[in-house]
Write an enzyme that holds these catalytic residues in place. Structure first.
Site, PDB file in Angstrom:
ATOM      1  N   GLU A 250       0.866  -1.159   0.000  1.00 57.46           N
ATOM      2  CA  GLU A 250       0.000   0.000   0.000  1.00 57.46           C
ATOM      3  C   GLU A 250       0.918   1.229   0.000  1.00 57.46           C
ATOM      4  OE1 GLU A 250      -2.745   0.189   3.299  1.00 57.46           O
ATOM      5  OE2 GLU A 250      -3.580   2.075   2.534  1.00 57.46           O
TER       6      GLU A 250
ATOM      7  N   ARG B  43       5.473 -13.147   9.290  1.00 52.99           N
ATOM      8  CA  ARG B  43       6.163 -11.897   8.975  1.00 52.99           C
ATOM      9  C   ARG B  43       7.499 -11.833   9.708  1.00 52.99           C
ATOM     10  NH1 ARG B  43       2.199  -8.114   8.830  1.00 52.99           N
ATOM     11  NH2 ARG B  43       3.616  -6.370   8.957  1.00 52.99           N
TER      12      ARG B  43
ATOM     13  N   LYS C  26       4.345   0.290  10.089  1.00 55.14           N
ATOM     14  CA  LYS C  26       4.443   1.530   9.320  1.00 55.14           C
ATOM     15  C   LYS C  26       3.941   2.725  10.131  1.00 55.14           C
ATOM     16  CE  LYS C  26       2.799  -0.153   5.281  1.00 55.14           C
ATOM     17  NZ  LYS C  26       2.232  -0.062   3.933  1.00 55.14           N
TER      18      LYS C  26
HETATM   19  P1  ATP Z   1       0.258  -1.987   7.402  1.00 54.67           P
HETATM   20  O1  ATP Z   1      -0.596  -3.180   7.752  1.00 54.67           O
HETATM   21  O2  ATP Z   1       0.999  -1.334   8.556  1.00 54.67           O
HETATM   22  O3  ATP Z   1      -0.322  -1.060   6.408  1.00 54.67           O
HETATM   23  P2  ATP Z   1       1.733  -3.834   5.836  1.00 54.67           P
HETATM   24  O4  ATP Z   1       2.946  -4.302   6.522  1.00 54.67           O
HETATM   25  O5  ATP Z   1       0.590  -4.739   5.634  1.00 54.67           O
HETATM   26  O6  ATP Z   1       1.444  -2.564   6.620  1.00 54.67           O
HETATM   27  P3  ATP Z   1       1.783  -3.425   2.976  1.00 54.67           P
HETATM   28  O7  ATP Z   1       2.271  -2.249   2.244  1.00 54.67           O
HETATM   29  O8  ATP Z   1       0.374  -3.799   2.829  1.00 54.67           O
HETATM   30  O9  ATP Z   1       2.125  -3.155   4.486  1.00 54.67           O
HETATM   31  O10 ATP Z   1       2.724  -4.658   2.717  1.00 54.67           O
HETATM   32  C1  ATP Z   1       3.016  -5.150   1.442  1.00 54.67           C
HETATM   33  C2  ATP Z   1       3.382  -6.595   1.517  1.00 54.67           C
HETATM   34  O11 ATP Z   1       4.505  -6.783   2.353  1.00 54.67           O
HETATM   35  C3  ATP Z   1       2.247  -7.415   2.083  1.00 54.67           C
HETATM   36  O12 ATP Z   1       2.072  -8.555   1.270  1.00 54.67           O
HETATM   37  C4  ATP Z   1       2.718  -7.788   3.454  1.00 54.67           C
HETATM   38  O13 ATP Z   1       2.239  -9.046   3.813  1.00 54.67           O
HETATM   39  C5  ATP Z   1       4.245  -7.783   3.314  1.00 54.67           C
HETATM   40  N1  ATP Z   1       4.864  -7.441   4.589  1.00 54.67           N
HETATM   41  C6  ATP Z   1       4.656  -6.340   5.335  1.00 54.67           C
HETATM   42  N2  ATP Z   1       5.358  -6.384   6.483  1.00 54.67           N
HETATM   43  C7  ATP Z   1       6.038  -7.550   6.482  1.00 54.67           C
HETATM   44  C8  ATP Z   1       6.940  -8.188   7.388  1.00 54.67           C
HETATM   45  N3  ATP Z   1       7.287  -7.626   8.549  1.00 54.67           N
HETATM   46  N4  ATP Z   1       7.450  -9.393   7.043  1.00 54.67           N
HETATM   47  C9  ATP Z   1       7.125  -9.952   5.872  1.00 54.67           C
HETATM   48  N5  ATP Z   1       6.280  -9.418   4.978  1.00 54.67           N
HETATM   49  C10 ATP Z   1       5.735  -8.227   5.259  1.00 54.67           C
HETATM   50 MG    MG Z   2      -1.277  -4.125   4.456  1.00 58.18          MG
END
Ligand code: ATP
Ligand code: MG
Length: 559
Positions: A37, A263, A273
């Site tokens: 996102e 994760r 984030k």
């Molecule tokens: P938020 O939920 O805080 O908005 P998010 O971590 O879900 O953040 P996205 O931009 O949606 O952020 O993440 C993009 C991709 O990266 C998603 O597929 C998510 O699963 C993966 N991702 C995010 N954080 C991690 C992490 N700590 N470890 C592994 N994959 C991650």
């Molecule tokens: Mg997300």
């Protein structure tokens, strides 16, 4: 491990992909996607997902789409989107022509939603958000149907069209799927798939005032792009039945399957984030690319290489078990990479003057210094030696403790690549007591590499630079941003910030040629660690270097 990018180890998701290829389940096609996102900068956790998705595409002859999940207009921005693309490229991955946006599918999402209404599978609800929550029930109690659940399809259709036309204020209505208010899975209790948001979108402007919810738009985007393996983190496991429901009940061209993995969590690091944004906005760090941040722009500025981050992602593997990885694993990957690739240079970070009393004033000579001790093919350079040198302050002790083998009154050490010297005295500042100058004499027949030099048996071997022939630089040394191993687990992470996470050394001496270092160029400064030139912080021919990592894991020892 000397090769920084070994073949990736296999994992349960790669096994699924292999089996699906072998069985022909996906028609021999593999398509994954990385779906951030655009509401923040990518962090090291995202790197795990990027390496997994792009790595599978690379190794199984597939494609990996780059897709922005831009369904929440209030928080998204082009600044973030641009940085994300730049960072994925920097990490070494290429989406080719496959750059997509969930917002590209807004019209299709809308049309599918109308079709769901006509089929009696969705309805417009007039309950407020609070009422919907109250009707939802919980893990032990079934939910209650909304009074609007059975409103005629034509009525829902009319309301939904008027929602799109902008007739209602935010929150007046939502569109919900008609699934099962008694489902043990809360995500299936008539989830909302559209809400009214009178907010312009960074790509679609004011075209829309209704926006699809993540779960709905994500499943449709995957299916429209004919993704085969939709890989996400574990918190979406309970959303999978809804994902499947959307794919099965809309006329989408693809049949994607969702797989979940744990994760990445790192010690001494926050990864959410929201928290990273707070660190920036509240001024605890100097921006998203502050070298102490776990963002990929921060790690890059600190001196991390794409190779070291890919190596890290290979080493930690992919599983379904939640874990907290020690940040020293990441640091060690950078050491492994830079040990192979960084040239050796000399810098004195905390200089104190060393005067060689029996060396003629105005004279100098060149000492040959190898560019990499294990790589003679990298050649050598010469460094001028003269009467007035600088050495590290910590390489001298007026009153040596037991086991200190460097300079102290009467003691002998070798000045690396040059002579053996014997300390004859020192001066201190009368006010502070700090050492201002150390004096010594040298043995003219002890020069490194000359016959007989080995006759001098000394235990200490310290680095130095000629004061006159070296240049000035600033060096920034970093420690962990948090002093607690699990700041993300605390109610408030702010009190856990490490007040000593950055240390500026404005008066370092460096080999003069280093003044020409390029932005991001990496070096090992002998005995001091791996450093990266920080172009953004440097000015007027006075370079700034960030210490990316120390030579050894200093945290492994008690401090
Ligand atoms: P938020 O939920 O805080 O908005 P998010 O971590 O879900 O953040 P996205 O931009 O949606 O952020 O993440 C993009 C991709 O990266 C998603 O597929 C998510 O699963 C993966 N991702 C995010 N954080 C991690 C992490 N700590 N470890 C592994 N994959 C991650
Ligand atoms: Mg997300």
């Amino acid at each position: 491990m000397s090769n920084p990018t070994p073949a990736p180890a296999t994992n349960f998701i790669r096994n699924v992909v292999s089996e699906d290829l072998a069985s022909g389940k996906t028609g021999g096609r593999i398509a994954t996607r990385f779906p951030p996102e655009p509401n923040g900068y990518l962090h090291i956790g995202h790197a795990k997902s990027i390496c997994l998705n792009f790595g599978i595409a690379r190794d199984f002859g597939g494609v990996c789409h780059m897709r922005f999940d831009d369904t929440n207009p209030a928080k998204e921005d082009t600044e973030y989107a641009d940085s994300i693309l730049d960072t994925v490229r920097w990490l070494g991955f290429d989406w080719g022509e496959h750059l997509y946006y969930a917002s590209d599918y807004f019209e299709r999402c809308y049309q599918y939603a109308e079709a769901l209404i006509k089929a009696g599978k969705a309805y417009v609800d007039g309950l407020s958000a609070d009422e919907i929550r109250a009707h939802r029930g919980n893990l032990t109690e079934a939910g209650k149907n909304s009074p609007w659940r059975d409103r005629p399809a034509e009525e829902s259709l009319d309301l939904f069209r008027r929602m799109r036309a902008g007739e209602f204020v935010d929150g007046a209505y939502v569109l919900r799927l008609k699934i099962d208010m008694a489902s043990p899975n809360l995500n299936l209790r008539d989830p909302a798939i559209y809400r009214i948001r009178h907010v312009p979108h960074w790509r679609t402007g004011t075209t829309w005032c209704v926006y699809p919810m993540y779960d709905y738009a994500h499943a449709i985007s995957d299916a429209e792009e004919r993704i085969t393996h939709s890989i996400c983190t574990l918190e979406f496991e309970d959303h999978r039945p809804l994902y499947d429901w959307v794919v099965e009940n809309t006329p989408v061209p693809g049949r994607p399957h969702q797989y979940e993995f744990a994760r990445l969590n790192l010690t001494y690091t926050v990864m959410s984030k929201r928290k990273l944004l707070e660190l920036v906005e509240e001024g605890h760090v100097n921006g998203w690319d502050d070298p102490r941040m776990p963002t990929l722009v921060g790690l890059r500025r600190r001196g991390y290489t794409p190779e070291s981050i890919r190596l890290f992602c290979d080493r930690i593997g992919v599983s379904k078990a939640d874990s907290l990885i020690d940040v020293s694993v990441l640091e060690d990957c950078l050491r492994t990479d830079l040990n192979e690739r960084a040239v050796r240079r000399i810098a004195v970070l905390d200089p104190v003057r060393l005067v060689i009393e029996n060396y003629p004033e105005g004279q100098s000579e060149n000492c040959e210094v190898p560019n990499h001790p294990q790589k003679p093919e990298w050649g050598s350079r010469s460094i001028p030696f003269s009467r007035e040198l600088v050495i590290e302050r910590e390489d001298f002790m007026a009153e040596p403790v037991k086991g200190f083998f460097r300079l102290s009154p009467g003691a002998e050490v070798r000045l690396r690549y040059a002579y053996v010297v014997k300390c004859t005295g020192f001066d201190t500042d009368p006010d502070t007591g700090a050492v201002t100058e150390v004096r010594c004499t040298y043995h003219p027949d002890s020069r490194s590499g000359t016959p007989g030099a080995d006759a001098y048996k000394v235990k200490g071997n310290i680095h130095w630079l000629s004061l006159e022939h070296s240049s000035e630089a600033e060096v920034r040394l970093y420690d962990r941003l948090f002093s607690d191993p699990n700041p993300g687990g605390a109610d408030d992470y702010r009190p856990l910030l490490n007040p000593h996470s950055i240390q500026r050394r404005p008066d370092c001496r460096i080999e003069s040629a280093l003044v020409q270092a390029r932005d991001g160029e990496k070096f090992q400064f002998e005995r001091n660690g791996y450093f990266s030139m920080d172009g953004a912080a440097s000015r007027d021919g006075r370079p700034v270097f960030n210490r990316a990592v120390t030579l050894r894991d200093s945290w492994a020892k008690p401090r």
